[in-house]
Design an enzyme around this catalytic site. Structure first.
Site, PDB file in Angstrom:
ATOM      1  N   GLY A  29       0.834  -1.196   0.000  1.00 25.78           N
ATOM      2  CA  GLY A  29       0.000   0.000   0.000  1.00 25.78           C
ATOM      3  C   GLY A  29       0.868   1.245   0.000  1.00 25.78           C
ATOM      4  N   LEU A  30       0.676   2.111  -0.986  1.00 26.98           N
ATOM      5  CA  LEU A  30       1.492   3.318  -1.138  1.00 26.98           C
ATOM      6  C   LEU A  30       0.627   4.563  -1.022  1.00 26.98           C
ATOM      7  CD1 LEU A  30       3.803   2.287  -4.126  1.00 26.98           C
ATOM      8  CD2 LEU A  30       4.419   2.411  -1.704  1.00 26.98           C
ATOM      9  N   GLY A  32       2.224   7.618  -0.963  1.00 31.47           N
ATOM     10  CA  GLY A  32       3.026   8.700  -1.509  1.00 31.47           C
ATOM     11  C   GLY A  32       3.928   9.331  -0.476  1.00 31.47           C
ATOM     12  N   VAL A  34       6.968   8.943   2.787  1.00 28.71           N
ATOM     13  CA  VAL A  34       8.271   8.289   2.910  1.00 28.71           C
ATOM     14  C   VAL A  34       8.159   6.904   3.552  1.00 28.71           C
ATOM     15  CG1 VAL A  34       8.781   9.390   5.137  1.00 28.71           C
ATOM     16  CG2 VAL A  34      10.660   8.597   3.687  1.00 28.71           C
ATOM     17  N   ASP A  35       7.244   6.701   4.485  1.00 28.94           N
ATOM     18  CA  ASP A  35       7.141   5.411   5.172  1.00 28.94           C
ATOM     19  C   ASP A  35       6.745   4.291   4.217  1.00 28.94           C
ATOM     20  OD1 ASP A  35       7.829   6.605   7.568  1.00 28.94           O
ATOM     21  OD2 ASP A  35       5.755   6.912   8.197  1.00 28.94           O
ATOM     22  N   SER A  36       5.689   4.501   3.467  1.00 30.42           N
ATOM     23  CA  SER A  36       5.258   3.460   2.533  1.00 30.42           C
ATOM     24  C   SER A  36       6.255   3.312   1.385  1.00 30.42           C
ATOM     25  CB  SER A  36       3.856   3.758   1.998  1.00 30.42           C
ATOM     26  OG  SER A  36       3.806   4.987   1.304  1.00 30.42           O
ATOM     27  N   LEU A  55      -4.832   3.647  -3.048  1.00 30.40           N
ATOM     28  CA  LEU A  55      -6.282   3.815  -3.018  1.00 30.40           C
ATOM     29  C   LEU A  55      -6.611   5.287  -3.198  1.00 30.40           C
ATOM     30  CD1 LEU A  55      -7.184   1.508   0.014  1.00 30.40           C
ATOM     31  CD2 LEU A  55      -6.899   0.892  -2.402  1.00 30.40           C
ATOM     32  N   CYS A 116     -11.041   3.559   8.698  1.00 31.50           N
ATOM     33  CA  CYS A 116     -10.439   3.399   7.378  1.00 31.50           C
ATOM     34  C   CYS A 116      -9.612   2.120   7.311  1.00 31.50           C
ATOM     35  CB  CYS A 116      -9.577   4.619   7.056  1.00 31.50           C
ATOM     36  SG  CYS A 116      -8.969   4.665   5.365  1.00 31.50           S
ATOM     37  N   GLY A 141       3.272   0.692   5.468  1.00 33.57           N
ATOM     38  CA  GLY A 141       4.353   1.385   6.153  1.00 33.57           C
ATOM     39  C   GLY A 141       4.073   1.684   7.606  1.00 33.57           C
ATOM     40  N   CYS A 225      -6.203  12.515   7.358  1.00 33.53           N
ATOM     41  CA  CYS A 225      -6.382  12.871   5.952  1.00 33.53           C
ATOM     42  C   CYS A 225      -7.609  13.766   5.775  1.00 33.53           C
ATOM     43  CB  CYS A 225      -6.482  11.619   5.095  1.00 33.53           C
ATOM     44  SG  CYS A 225      -7.925  10.588   5.411  1.00 33.53           S
TER      45      CYS A 225
END
EC number: 2.8.1.13
Length: 385
Positions: A29-30, A32, A34-36, A55, A116, A141, A225
């Site tokens: 799962g990305l 965007g 730095v962690d992912s 997603l 979520c 991440g 978010c």
């Protein structure tokens, strides 16, 4: 064309990775961030065949929105891996925005991140991996860890029956995100990897810089978010809930002022009450039926117990007897000792638990999660009623 140090680092990275003979398939799962991003890079380095999945939750700014899609796609291009975008706006609207709104309308203070994780992120990722057939695992991440049940043999585990997979706190105490993951299932844990679970945040940033990842210097998100998208939770609330005037009442019965909706208040709140009183006052409770905000002195905010509903036991079987736990009743708070007692229904099934704190706790907030630990192991969690 002259190669940059970033290009050289990535070339060395892929060169060492390509020596791996056998690869397993994993969906990462990305967002965007730095962690992912580093999670994906580390899994490539460890020999996994990685595909990035992002997603699309909302239109607009923020890591869950258009900006995150672009950064995630660019990262996958740099790493030489496939990238898939799934339009999850409809399920996010139904499972997060709508349920968050309903919770505020009831006078609760919800936890959108847990909603979520439970109903959107991990479900969408797992379904996508299953649809790919040859992809056996998923990764995120998050700063958390997973271990097998044998890990628990060193603990005092009276009245606890552990499941096969255990959810553990992340090694970085200041960044641990297990609190938001209490609703995960054994099916998810059996397929899930947390590449950053043993790392500290500063190591994550340093490693991303070393590899030259494009997101290495991207600022860390400090808000939900929904806050990033709408600007503030107050704006979100105003957009989704109609104002309804009511009274602000002292617990002694004296009416102190008016408010324009209980959705704007949370237990323990002091600022923004708009009332005058010789001593500081705090929100004690919210009465949805009467549309009243009750306020009190700080000393009146303490509770010795709480009722916990909708409990998910992620690492243990549902306890039939009382158990001793360390309870965390809000993110970033220290866990406190407590006793958890099953409350049986007439048909002898358990739907709720009573949590009795060893020491009274301030601002036990309905709608927030109470998460139960035994040492590093997250046993389960539910909602404060």
């Amino acid at each position: 064309m002259l190669k940059t140090q970033k290009d050289k680092n990535l070339e060395n990275f892929f060169s060492s990775n390509n020596k791996t003979k056998k690869k397993k398939n994993i969906i990462v799962g990305l967002s965007g961030g730095v962690d992912s991003s580093l999670s994906a890079a580390l899994l490539v380095e460890r020999g996994w065949n990685v595909e990035g999945l992002t997603l699309w939750l909302m239109k607009g700014q923020g890591s869950c929105c258009s900006e995150g899609l672009v950064d995630a796609a660019g990262l996958c291009e740099d790493l030489g891996i496939n990238h898939k975008i799934i339009d999850s706006r409809e399920i996010f609207e139904r499972e997060v925005i709508k349920k968050t709104t309903e919770s505020y309308e009831k006078g609760f203070t919800p936890l959108p991140c847990s909603m979520c994780n439970k109903n959107v992120k991990f479900e969408e990722m797992l379904n996508y991996a299953i649809s790919k057939k040859d992809f056996t695992h998923i990764a995120t991440g998050h700063y958390a860890r997973i271990n097998k049940s044998s890990y628990a043999t060193t603990l005092d585990c009276k009245n606890l029956v552990f499941k096969e997979f255990l959810l553990l706190r992340g090694a970085d105490e200041n960044k641990d995100q297990s609190y938001f993951l209490y609703s995960l299932s054994q099916e998810v844990l059996s397929r899930l990897e947390f590449p950053l679970g043993e790392m500290k945040k500063e190591d994550t940033r340093r490693e991303a810089l070393r590899l030259g990842l494009r997101t290495a210097q991207k600022p860390e998100s400090q808000d939900l978010c929904l806050v990033e998208h709408y600007g503030s939770m107050q704006i979100f609330i105003d957009k989704h809930i109609e104002p309804k005037e009511g009274e602000i009442v002292h617990v002694n019965g004296k009416v102190l002022g008016k408010h324009n909706g209980i959705q704007h208040f949370t237990v323990g709140q002091r600022k923004g009450l708009g009332i005058a009183w010789p001593e500081p006052l705090y929100v004690k409770s919210l009465d949805r039926l009467k549309n009243i905000v009750y306020v009190a002195d700080k000393s009146d905010l303490f509770n010795k117990e709480a009722i916990i509903s909708k409990v998910n036991w992620v690492s243990i079987e549902e306890p039939e007897q009382e158990i001793e736990v360390q309870a965390q009743i809000r993110y970033r708070s220290n866990p406190v000792k407590g006793t958890l007692i099953p409350l049986k229904n007439l048909d002898n099934t358990t739907t709720t638990f009573k949590l009795i704190f060893e020491e009274s706790q301030s601002s036990v907030t309905p709608g927030q999660a109470a998460v139960f630990y035994k040492g590093e192991i997250l046993l389960g969690g539910g909602l404060i009623s």
